[in-house]
Design a protein around this motif. Sequence first.
Motif, PDB file in Angstrom:
ATOM      1  N   GLY A 100       1.033  -1.279   0.282  1.00 22.21           N
ATOM      2  CA  GLY A 100      -0.159  -0.236  -0.097  1.00 22.21           C
ATOM      3  C   GLY A 100       1.265   1.318   0.097  1.00 22.21           C
ATOM      4  N   THR A 101       1.732   1.087   0.357  1.00 18.87           N
ATOM      5  CA  THR A 101       2.774   2.424   0.912  1.00 18.87           C
ATOM      6  C   THR A 101       3.945   1.649   0.084  1.00 18.87           C
ATOM      7  OG1 THR A 101       3.974   2.030   2.275  1.00 18.87           O
ATOM      8  CG2 THR A 101       1.564   3.476   2.929  1.00 18.87           C
ATOM      9  N   ARG A 102       4.953   2.810  -0.636  1.00 13.00           N
ATOM     10  CA  ARG A 102       6.608   2.752  -1.643  1.00 13.00           C
ATOM     11  C   ARG A 102       7.181   3.563  -0.146  1.00 13.00           C
ATOM     12  NH1 ARG A 102       5.289   2.337  -6.432  1.00 13.00           N
ATOM     13  NH2 ARG A 102       3.221   1.107  -7.120  1.00 13.00           N
ATOM     14  N   ARG A 103       7.259   2.479   1.238  1.00 10.78           N
ATOM     15  CA  ARG A 103       8.134   3.839   1.993  1.00 10.78           C
ATOM     16  C   ARG A 103       8.275   3.121   3.412  1.00 10.78           C
ATOM     17  NH1 ARG A 103       9.712   9.062   0.497  1.00 10.78           N
ATOM     18  NH2 ARG A 103      11.011   8.706   2.060  1.00 10.78           N
ATOM     19  N   VAL A 104       9.261   2.895   3.614  1.00 12.21           N
ATOM     20  CA  VAL A 104       9.632   2.055   5.174  1.00 12.21           C
ATOM     21  C   VAL A 104      10.187   2.794   5.637  1.00 12.21           C
ATOM     22  CG1 VAL A 104      11.752   0.328   6.130  1.00 12.21           C
ATOM     23  CG2 VAL A 104      10.930  -0.274   3.453  1.00 12.21           C
ATOM     24  N   GLY A 105       9.578   3.458   6.854  1.00 15.82           N
ATOM     25  CA  GLY A 105       9.596   4.069   7.774  1.00 15.82           C
ATOM     26  C   GLY A 105      10.197   5.937   7.034  1.00 15.82           C
ATOM     27  N   SER A 106      11.537   6.558   6.981  1.00 14.69           N
ATOM     28  CA  SER A 106      10.897   7.789   5.965  1.00 14.69           C
ATOM     29  C   SER A 106      12.395   7.311   4.687  1.00 14.69           C
ATOM     30  CB  SER A 106      11.900   8.542   6.855  1.00 14.69           C
ATOM     31  OG  SER A 106      12.965   8.206   7.419  1.00 14.69           O
ATOM     32  N   LYS A 107      11.702   6.169   3.815  1.00 14.09           N
ATOM     33  CA  LYS A 107      12.579   5.706   2.962  1.00 14.09           C
ATOM     34  C   LYS A 107      12.123   5.699   1.702  1.00 14.09           C
ATOM     35  CE  LYS A 107      16.715   6.926   6.590  1.00 14.09           C
ATOM     36  NZ  LYS A 107      15.839   6.594   6.736  1.00 14.09           N
ATOM     37  N   PRO A 108      12.851   5.252   0.818  1.00 13.67           N
ATOM     38  CA  PRO A 108      11.824   5.159  -0.137  1.00 13.67           C
ATOM     39  C   PRO A 108      12.047   3.194  -0.748  1.00 13.67           C
ATOM     40  CG  PRO A 108      12.967   7.230  -0.571  1.00 13.67           C
ATOM     41  CD  PRO A 108      13.482   6.603   0.414  1.00 13.67           C
ATOM     42  N   PHE A 109      10.821   3.003  -0.724  1.00 14.91           N
ATOM     43  CA  PHE A 109      10.710   1.624  -0.852  1.00 14.91           C
ATOM     44  C   PHE A 109      10.438   0.674  -2.642  1.00 14.91           C
ATOM     45  CE2 PHE A 109       8.086  -2.499  -1.812  1.00 14.91           C
ATOM     46  CZ  PHE A 109       9.088  -3.336  -1.583  1.00 14.91           C
ATOM     47  N   ALA A 110      11.058   0.146  -2.847  1.00  6.88           N
ATOM     48  CA  ALA A 110      11.074  -0.077  -4.544  1.00  6.88           C
ATOM     49  C   ALA A 110      10.844  -1.513  -5.048  1.00  6.88           C
ATOM     50  CB  ALA A 110      12.240   0.729  -5.196  1.00  6.88           C
ATOM     51  N   VAL A 111      10.354  -1.989  -5.727  1.00  5.41           N
ATOM     52  CA  VAL A 111      10.449  -2.757  -6.950  1.00  5.41           C
ATOM     53  C   VAL A 111      10.915  -2.624  -8.223  1.00  5.41           C
ATOM     54  CG1 VAL A 111       9.145  -5.092  -7.234  1.00  5.41           C
ATOM     55  CG2 VAL A 111       8.723  -4.595  -4.793  1.00  5.41           C
ATOM     56  N   GLU A 112      11.685  -3.679  -8.677  1.00 11.04           N
ATOM     57  CA  GLU A 112      11.781  -2.919 -10.230  1.00 11.04           C
ATOM     58  C   GLU A 112      11.975  -4.620 -10.888  1.00 11.04           C
ATOM     59  OE1 GLU A 112      14.915   0.492 -10.057  1.00 11.04           O
ATOM     60  OE2 GLU A 112      15.713  -1.137 -10.288  1.00 11.04           O
ATOM     61  N   GLY A 113      11.245  -4.351 -12.117  1.00 17.31           N
ATOM     62  CA  GLY A 113      11.157  -5.776 -12.978  1.00 17.31           C
ATOM     63  C   GLY A 113      12.835  -5.741 -13.574  1.00 17.31           C
ATOM     64  N   LEU A 114      13.429  -6.550 -14.286  1.00 20.11           N
ATOM     65  CA  LEU A 114      14.216  -6.527 -15.686  1.00 20.11           C
ATOM     66  C   LEU A 114      13.303  -6.823 -16.751  1.00 20.11           C
ATOM     67  CD1 LEU A 114      17.308  -6.423 -16.166  1.00 20.11           C
ATOM     68  CD2 LEU A 114      16.993  -8.588 -16.494  1.00 20.11           C
ATOM     69  N   SER A 115      13.324  -5.503 -18.106  1.00 16.08           N
ATOM     70  CA  SER A 115      12.163  -5.735 -19.077  1.00 16.08           C
ATOM     71  C   SER A 115      12.979  -6.639 -20.395  1.00 16.08           C
ATOM     72  CB  SER A 115      13.150  -3.875 -19.394  1.00 16.08           C
ATOM     73  OG  SER A 115      11.522  -4.048 -20.536  1.00 16.08           O
ATOM     74  N   GLU A 116      12.179  -7.123 -20.799  1.00 13.92           N
ATOM     75  CA  GLU A 116      12.810  -7.798 -21.906  1.00 13.92           C
ATOM     76  C   GLU A 116      13.654  -7.299 -23.288  1.00 13.92           C
ATOM     77  OE1 GLU A 116       9.904 -10.806 -22.259  1.00 13.92           O
ATOM     78  OE2 GLU A 116      10.973 -12.845 -20.738  1.00 13.92           O
ATOM     79  N   LEU A 117      12.247  -5.794 -23.341  1.00  9.97           N
ATOM     80  CA  LEU A 117      12.769  -4.987 -24.288  1.00  9.97           C
ATOM     81  C   LEU A 117      14.108  -4.734 -24.790  1.00  9.97           C
ATOM     82  CD1 LEU A 117       8.555  -3.883 -24.194  1.00  9.97           C
ATOM     83  CD2 LEU A 117       9.909  -5.755 -25.819  1.00  9.97           C
ATOM     84  N   ASN A 118      14.036  -3.928 -23.279  1.00  6.86           N
ATOM     85  CA  ASN A 118      15.676  -3.253 -23.822  1.00  6.86           C
ATOM     86  C   ASN A 118      16.671  -3.943 -22.688  1.00  6.86           C
ATOM     87  OD1 ASN A 118      14.595  -2.139 -20.669  1.00  6.86           O
ATOM     88  ND2 ASN A 118      13.887  -0.516 -22.214  1.00  6.86           N
ATOM     89  N   GLY A 119      16.408  -5.152 -21.539  1.00  9.52           N
ATOM     90  CA  GLY A 119      17.573  -5.329 -20.826  1.00  9.52           C
ATOM     91  C   GLY A 119      17.267  -3.998 -19.814  1.00  9.52           C
ATOM     92  N   GLU A 120      16.725  -3.558 -19.488  1.00  5.02           N
ATOM     93  CA  GLU A 120      17.014  -2.561 -17.980  1.00  5.02           C
ATOM     94  C   GLU A 120      16.417  -3.056 -16.740  1.00  5.02           C
ATOM     95  OE1 GLU A 120      17.008   1.535 -19.323  1.00  5.02           O
ATOM     96  OE2 GLU A 120      19.038   1.312 -21.372  1.00  5.02           O
ATOM     97  N   TRP A 121      16.421  -2.395 -15.938  1.00  9.09           N
ATOM     98  CA  TRP A 121      15.269  -2.418 -14.799  1.00  9.09           C
ATOM     99  C   TRP A 121      14.720  -1.445 -14.853  1.00  9.09           C
ATOM    100  CZ3 TRP A 121      15.906  -6.627 -11.726  1.00  9.09           C
ATOM    101  CH2 TRP A 121      16.790  -7.672 -11.819  1.00  9.09           C
ATOM    102  N   GLU A 122      13.082  -2.099 -14.595  1.00  9.17           N
ATOM    103  CA  GLU A 122      12.132  -0.341 -14.702  1.00  9.17           C
ATOM    104  C   GLU A 122      11.541  -1.190 -13.327  1.00  9.17           C
ATOM    105  OE1 GLU A 122      10.876  -0.504 -18.326  1.00  9.17           O
ATOM    106  OE2 GLU A 122       9.410  -2.051 -17.864  1.00  9.17           O
ATOM    107  N   THR A 123      10.809   0.233 -12.862  1.00 10.21           N
ATOM    108  CA  THR A 123       9.429  -0.035 -12.763  1.00 10.21           C
ATOM    109  C   THR A 123       7.832  -1.259 -13.201  1.00 10.21           C
ATOM    110  OG1 THR A 123       9.867   1.529 -11.432  1.00 10.21           O
ATOM    111  CG2 THR A 123       6.981   0.945 -11.327  1.00 10.21           C
ATOM    112  N   PRO A 124       7.359  -2.500 -12.446  1.00 10.80           N
ATOM    113  CA  PRO A 124       7.417  -2.724 -13.314  1.00 10.80           C
ATOM    114  C   PRO A 124       5.623  -2.312 -13.968  1.00 10.80           C
ATOM    115  CG  PRO A 124       7.558  -4.181 -11.286  1.00 10.80           C
ATOM    116  CD  PRO A 124       7.394  -2.196 -11.742  1.00 10.80           C
ATOM    117  N   ARG A 125       5.294  -2.802 -15.492  1.00  6.34           N
ATOM    118  CA  ARG A 125       4.275  -1.228 -15.983  1.00  6.34           C
ATOM    119  C   ARG A 125       3.452  -2.731 -16.478  1.00  6.34           C
ATOM    120  NH1 ARG A 125       6.504   0.274 -21.317  1.00  6.34           N
ATOM    121  NH2 ARG A 125       8.313  -1.188 -20.759  1.00  6.34           N
ATOM    122  N   LEU A 126       2.328  -2.238 -17.088  1.00  2.40           N
ATOM    123  CA  LEU A 126       1.064  -3.037 -17.016  1.00  2.40           C
ATOM    124  C   LEU A 126       0.855  -3.839 -18.581  1.00  2.40           C
ATOM    125  CD1 LEU A 126      -2.044  -0.720 -16.240  1.00  2.40           C
ATOM    126  CD2 LEU A 126      -1.150  -3.257 -15.232  1.00  2.40           C
TER     127      LEU A 126
END
Length: 380
Positions: free
Chosen positions: A138-164
Amino acid sequence: MSTLQVSLAIIGGLVLAGVVAYNAWITRRNVPRTLRERGGEGVAAPAGPVAAPVFADTSPGGEGDGRIDPVLGVMPGDAPITAPPAEPATPQAVPVTLNHVVAAPEKRPGLDALIDVITPLALESEVSGDALLAAFPGTRRVGSKPFAVEGLSELNGEWETPRLGQRYRALQAGVQLANRAGALNDIEFSEFVVKAQAFADAVGAAPDFPDMRAEVARARELDTFASGHDAQLGFTLRARRAAWSPGYVTQHAARLGFVAGALPGRMVLPGSTAGQAPILSLAFDPQAAMAEDPEQSALRELALSLEVTHVPRSEQPFVRMREAATALAEAMDGVVTDDAGRALTTEALDRIGADLEGLYDALDSRDLSAGSAQARRLFS
């Protein structure tokens, strides 16, 4: 009447005339200078109300943390057109409106081992971006710090925030080591573990967490460096005699390249690259900017500020800050001071510039160059 009575009457009249003249002078002095007063300079007042100058904050953490005070205190080629003489016309000033807002910020920078704890999340099979987004906490923070999840894109081979509509075979979760709220601590690291594990369970992934003690120690070291190299410079421009109206300030600032932002009483000097943080910000009383008749609002000071760590060195931000302050002071009959009201001399400004060069060198040595995505996240 006796000679004494005549003399007293004359003196009384002179005193009364002096009081009236003094009050008239004070009243005139306190009336804010407006655009209409500048007609002789070739600028007329806008036809409609001037929009309140506002500030667009494109930095990740916004403004106002204040943890560390600055240590420094006719087109070419066209044939000429001959026209009959006409009456001189006064050029119309261009009102600063919300249409002049600074460009939208660039895509959010990805996780970086330099300033983040990164945990790989191993997958047995590929997973859709739709499923990943549905499992996000529900929140993208851990305490006062930003929390993130990334997936390795098959299109460009770069890490990115997951997309529909996308599919991913590799994932990673991360939390920032430090920001202006301080270093990642034991409690925050534990919260990160709980949040990342819950996400991993929801998508069928296996996390590989790093050692907590090592990461917390790394966070403290990074925070120590950041605390000693954070700088936010501020100049105050004060009216010498007559006060200014918001429109008067806006028009002078617009001549120097400042544009409207997103909050009342704020203007910014945009960077040369889209998505870059503003080079400078200019602020004055927001209540005056939102007044029913801003031209009757009296301003006696405004603030010019620079987030040193958010602006690339190549933009020469301090040189431009100094030039802007000097130009505004000369044009509006003001004086440039520090927060305590002390006038800033040329020697003092030279010292600040020299100190800034040392700060830039230190940031470069840690791969946290001013204006970089990592520096903007760390100093936020």
